[in-house]
Design a protein around this motif. Structure first.
Motif, PDB file in Angstrom:
ATOM      1  N   ILE A 134      10.048 -10.634   1.169  1.00  0.00           N
ATOM      2  CA  ILE A 134       8.681 -10.282   0.751  1.00  0.00           C
ATOM      3  C   ILE A 134       8.372  -8.821   1.047  1.00  0.00           C
ATOM      4  O   ILE A 134       8.886  -8.246   2.011  1.00  0.00           O
ATOM      5  N   ILE A 135       7.570  -8.226   0.178  1.00  0.00           N
ATOM      6  CA  ILE A 135       6.923  -6.947   0.500  1.00  0.00           C
ATOM      7  C   ILE A 135       5.486  -7.325   0.847  1.00  0.00           C
ATOM      8  O   ILE A 135       4.731  -7.789  -0.016  1.00  0.00           O
ATOM      9  N   PRO A 136       5.104  -7.202   2.128  1.00  0.00           N
ATOM     10  CA  PRO A 136       3.808  -7.731   2.572  1.00  0.00           C
ATOM     11  C   PRO A 136       2.627  -6.857   2.154  1.00  0.00           C
ATOM     12  O   PRO A 136       2.785  -5.699   1.770  1.00  0.00           O
ATOM     13  N   ALA A 137       1.435  -7.453   2.241  1.00  0.00           N
ATOM     14  CA  ALA A 137       0.194  -6.704   1.983  1.00  0.00           C
ATOM     15  C   ALA A 137      -0.651  -6.697   3.251  1.00  0.00           C
ATOM     16  O   ALA A 137      -0.406  -7.458   4.190  1.00  0.00           O
ATOM     17  N   HIS A 138      -1.644  -5.844   3.245  1.00  0.00           N
ATOM     18  CA  HIS A 138      -2.560  -5.694   4.367  1.00  0.00           C
ATOM     19  C   HIS A 138      -3.919  -5.358   3.738  1.00  0.00           C
ATOM     20  O   HIS A 138      -3.972  -4.839   2.618  1.00  0.00           O
ATOM     21  N   ILE A 139      -5.001  -5.601   4.438  1.00  0.00           N
ATOM     22  CA  ILE A 139      -6.343  -5.342   3.908  1.00  0.00           C
ATOM     23  C   ILE A 139      -6.507  -3.879   3.468  1.00  0.00           C
ATOM     24  O   ILE A 139      -7.309  -3.556   2.592  1.00  0.00           O
ATOM     25  N   ASP A 140      -5.719  -2.967   4.048  1.00  0.00           N
ATOM     26  CA  ASP A 140      -5.740  -1.541   3.662  1.00  0.00           C
ATOM     27  C   ASP A 140      -5.514  -1.346   2.161  1.00  0.00           C
ATOM     28  O   ASP A 140      -5.914  -0.328   1.592  1.00  0.00           O
ATOM     29  N   LEU A 141      -4.844  -2.302   1.539  1.00  0.00           N
ATOM     30  CA  LEU A 141      -4.511  -2.193   0.124  1.00  0.00           C
ATOM     31  C   LEU A 141      -5.750  -1.981  -0.748  1.00  0.00           C
ATOM     32  O   LEU A 141      -5.668  -1.417  -1.832  1.00  0.00           O
ATOM     33  N   VAL A 142      -6.903  -2.427  -0.257  1.00  0.00           N
ATOM     34  CA  VAL A 142      -8.181  -2.237  -0.974  1.00  0.00           C
ATOM     35  C   VAL A 142      -8.374  -0.764  -1.341  1.00  0.00           C
ATOM     36  O   VAL A 142      -8.864  -0.429  -2.425  1.00  0.00           O
ATOM     37  N   ALA A 143      -7.985   0.129  -0.436  1.00  0.00           N
ATOM     38  CA  ALA A 143      -8.244   1.566  -0.627  1.00  0.00           C
ATOM     39  C   ALA A 143      -7.413   2.180  -1.749  1.00  0.00           C
ATOM     40  O   ALA A 143      -7.770   3.242  -2.283  1.00  0.00           O
ATOM     41  N   ILE A 144      -6.314   1.539  -2.122  1.00  0.00           N
ATOM     42  CA  ILE A 144      -5.391   2.171  -3.075  1.00  0.00           C
ATOM     43  C   ILE A 144      -6.029   2.370  -4.443  1.00  0.00           C
ATOM     44  O   ILE A 144      -5.731   3.327  -5.143  1.00  0.00           O
ATOM     45  N   GLU A 145      -6.964   1.470  -4.815  1.00  0.00           N
ATOM     46  CA  GLU A 145      -7.640   1.600  -6.118  1.00  0.00           C
ATOM     47  C   GLU A 145      -8.314   2.974  -6.236  1.00  0.00           C
ATOM     48  O   GLU A 145      -8.233   3.630  -7.262  1.00  0.00           O
ATOM     49  N   ILE A 146      -8.979   3.397  -5.143  1.00  0.00           N
ATOM     50  CA  ILE A 146      -9.694   4.675  -5.149  1.00  0.00           C
ATOM     51  C   ILE A 146      -8.700   5.832  -5.080  1.00  0.00           C
ATOM     52  O   ILE A 146      -8.830   6.828  -5.791  1.00  0.00           O
ATOM     53  N   GLU A 147      -7.679   5.664  -4.261  1.00  0.00           N
ATOM     54  CA  GLU A 147      -6.720   6.757  -4.061  1.00  0.00           C
ATOM     55  C   GLU A 147      -5.889   7.068  -5.299  1.00  0.00           C
ATOM     56  O   GLU A 147      -5.451   8.201  -5.495  1.00  0.00           O
ATOM     57  N   LEU A 148      -5.656   6.054  -6.132  1.00  0.00           N
ATOM     58  CA  LEU A 148      -4.821   6.280  -7.315  1.00  0.00           C
ATOM     59  C   LEU A 148      -5.602   6.793  -8.529  1.00  0.00           C
ATOM     60  O   LEU A 148      -5.007   7.225  -9.511  1.00  0.00           O
TER      61      LEU A 148
ATOM     62  N   TYR B  13       0.839  -1.212   0.000  1.00  0.00           N
ATOM     63  CA  TYR B  13       0.000   0.000   0.000  1.00  0.00           C
ATOM     64  C   TYR B  13       0.869   1.255   0.000  1.00  0.00           C
ATOM     65  O   TYR B  13       0.721   2.147  -0.839  1.00  0.00           O
ATOM     66  N   GLN B  14       1.797   1.311   0.946  1.00  0.00           N
ATOM     67  CA  GLN B  14       2.681   2.484   1.056  1.00  0.00           C
ATOM     68  C   GLN B  14       3.596   2.615  -0.170  1.00  0.00           C
ATOM     69  O   GLN B  14       3.932   3.708  -0.598  1.00  0.00           O
ATOM     70  N   LEU B  15       3.961   1.454  -0.725  1.00  0.00           N
ATOM     71  CA  LEU B  15       4.814   1.437  -1.915  1.00  0.00           C
ATOM     72  C   LEU B  15       4.087   2.075  -3.102  1.00  0.00           C
ATOM     73  O   LEU B  15       4.654   2.884  -3.837  1.00  0.00           O
ATOM     74  N   LEU B  16       2.801   1.722  -3.256  1.00  0.00           N
ATOM     75  CA  LEU B  16       2.022   2.249  -4.377  1.00  0.00           C
ATOM     76  C   LEU B  16       1.702   3.733  -4.217  1.00  0.00           C
ATOM     77  O   LEU B  16       1.543   4.444  -5.213  1.00  0.00           O
ATOM     78  N   GLU B  17       1.607   4.206  -2.981  1.00  0.00           N
ATOM     79  CA  GLU B  17       1.345   5.643  -2.818  1.00  0.00           C
ATOM     80  C   GLU B  17       2.648   6.435  -2.708  1.00  0.00           C
ATOM     81  O   GLU B  17       2.646   7.634  -2.496  1.00  0.00           O
ATOM     82  N   HIS B  18       3.766   5.725  -2.857  1.00  0.00           N
ATOM     83  CA  HIS B  18       5.103   6.338  -2.857  1.00  0.00           C
ATOM     84  C   HIS B  18       5.417   7.086  -1.559  1.00  0.00           C
ATOM     85  O   HIS B  18       6.108   8.103  -1.580  1.00  0.00           O
ATOM     86  N   SER B  19       4.896   6.566  -0.428  1.00  0.00           N
ATOM     87  CA  SER B  19       5.205   7.234   0.844  1.00  0.00           C
ATOM     88  C   SER B  19       6.412   6.592   1.536  1.00  0.00           C
ATOM     89  O   SER B  19       6.890   7.098   2.536  1.00  0.00           O
TER      90      SER B  19
ATOM     91  N   LEU C  56      -6.895  -1.713 -10.802  1.00  0.00           N
ATOM     92  CA  LEU C  56      -5.714  -0.858 -10.910  1.00  0.00           C
ATOM     93  C   LEU C  56      -4.461  -1.493 -10.306  1.00  0.00           C
ATOM     94  O   LEU C  56      -3.346  -1.273 -10.803  1.00  0.00           O
ATOM     95  N   ILE C  57      -4.619  -2.295  -9.254  1.00  0.00           N
ATOM     96  CA  ILE C  57      -3.437  -2.921  -8.646  1.00  0.00           C
ATOM     97  C   ILE C  57      -2.846  -3.939  -9.626  1.00  0.00           C
ATOM     98  O   ILE C  57      -1.628  -3.993  -9.836  1.00  0.00           O
ATOM     99  N   THR C  58      -3.716  -4.733 -10.255  1.00  0.00           N
ATOM    100  CA  THR C  58      -3.235  -5.719 -11.232  1.00  0.00           C
ATOM    101  C   THR C  58      -2.627  -5.005 -12.442  1.00  0.00           C
ATOM    102  O   THR C  58      -1.601  -5.441 -12.977  1.00  0.00           O
ATOM    103  N   MET C  59      -3.232  -3.892 -12.875  1.00  0.00           N
ATOM    104  CA  MET C  59      -2.668  -3.110 -13.984  1.00  0.00           C
ATOM    105  C   MET C  59      -1.270  -2.615 -13.630  1.00  0.00           C
ATOM    106  O   MET C  59      -0.363  -2.625 -14.462  1.00  0.00           O
ATOM    107  N   ASN C  60      -1.084  -2.203 -12.377  1.00  0.00           N
ATOM    108  CA  ASN C  60       0.241  -1.767 -11.919  1.00  0.00           C
ATOM    109  C   ASN C  60       1.240  -2.918 -11.996  1.00  0.00           C
ATOM    110  O   ASN C  60       2.391  -2.732 -12.402  1.00  0.00           O
ATOM    111  N   ALA C  61       0.789  -4.116 -11.584  1.00  0.00           N
ATOM    112  CA  ALA C  61       1.675  -5.291 -11.615  1.00  0.00           C
ATOM    113  C   ALA C  61       2.081  -5.615 -13.054  1.00  0.00           C
ATOM    114  O   ALA C  61       3.253  -5.880 -13.335  1.00  0.00           O
ATOM    115  N   LEU C  62       1.107  -5.582 -13.990  1.00  0.00           N
ATOM    116  CA  LEU C  62       1.396  -5.903 -15.388  1.00  0.00           C
ATOM    117  C   LEU C  62       2.273  -4.835 -16.045  1.00  0.00           C
ATOM    118  O   LEU C  62       3.093  -5.138 -16.913  1.00  0.00           O
TER     119      LEU C  62
END
Length: 254
Positions: free
Chosen positions: A84-98, A61-67, A132-138
């Motif tokens: 590993i770079i771990p994930a957390h349920i918060d990651l759901v919010a990144i789609e809206i934030e980006l 999550y923090q990685l995608l928001e560049h914080s 959007l998260i999968t698009m970022n991965a691709l």
């Protein structure tokens, strides 16, 4: 220079996370340096490697928001040579934030491109969606592995995923390759399993991995112990399958 591989399919329950965790562990025991990025808000790859996450854990999550810098969210695992770079349920919010960010599909690419020199393989476990998260991965990946379960609806939705990959190639990442289709959950006793294998090989000749992941009870048990199949039961059919897949991948680039 390392290779970034996304493991993606918008269908759930096809073996994406199982493949991400166990391919990472298999490459690790074959003495390759591996980083696994958990890009799924369910965070199953994170817990599957025994990493406890809580609301203060920094990760994708923090990685995608560049914080944060990528190096600051990398966590060691019990698996040899695997981080590993771990994930957390918060990651759901990144789609809206980006959504209103410029270059929103390239956030992950910008964050991890400097890490390529530090690893042989960077694997990205994608969410079961084409958001959007999968698009970022691709957009960040050099190639994509597509797990397909040997079941009735195996090819359903595959066309949609391949179209998404084509549009990513056209707009965001012209170098994106399909690493291969990986047949999972294969049961040699079932006629249906064998039919799906034949069908996939007929339609996608040359794009299908030789290794087929067989249905295996131990593979299903390992995540509940926070372990990969390699550390949970190295002699199991599942461990042999994933070691075979890792070897196939390594030989491809030898």
């Amino acid at each position: 220079m390392g290779k970034i591989i996304a493991i993606a399919n918008q269908k759930g329950g096809v073996g994406k996370t199982t493949t991400s965790v166990n391919l990472a562990a298999s490459l690790g025991v074959l003495e390759k340096k591996v980083l696994l990025i958990d890009a799924d808000p369910q965070a199953n790859a994170t817990s599957g490697l025994g990493i406890e996450v809580n609301s203060s854990t920094k990760g994708t999550y923090q990685l995608l928001e560049h914080s944060v810098a990528a190096e600051d969210v990398i966590v060691a695992t019990k698996s040899p040579n695997v981080e590993i770079i771990p994930a957390h349920i918060d990651l759901v919010a990144i789609e809206i934030e980006l959504v209103d960010k410029i270059d929103r599909e390239s956030m992950l690419k910008k964050a991890i491109s400097a890490l390529k020199k530090d690893y042989d393989y960077i694997l990205i476990d994608c969410a079961p969606s084409l958001g959007l998260i999968t698009m970022n991965a691709l957009t960040a990946a050099d190639s994509v592995i597509i797990p397909i379960q040997c079941e009735y609806y195996a090819l359903e939705g595959l066309g949609k995923l391949l179209n998404t990959i084509k549009s990513v190639q056209k707009i965001h990442n012209e170098d994106l390759d399909i690493e291969g289709l990986l047949l999972t959950m294969y049961d040699s006793r079932l006629r249906l399993s064998n039919q799906v294998v034949e069908e996939v090989k007929k339609h996608f000749d040359g794009m299908v991995f030789e290794t087929i992941i067989q249905r295996n009870v131990r593979l299903g048990e390992a995540p509940s112990h926070g372990e990969s199949i390699i550390s949970y039961d190295a002699g199991s059919k599942g461990a042999n399958n994933y070691l075979s897949l890792a070897n196939e991948l390594i030989e491809k680039y030898a």
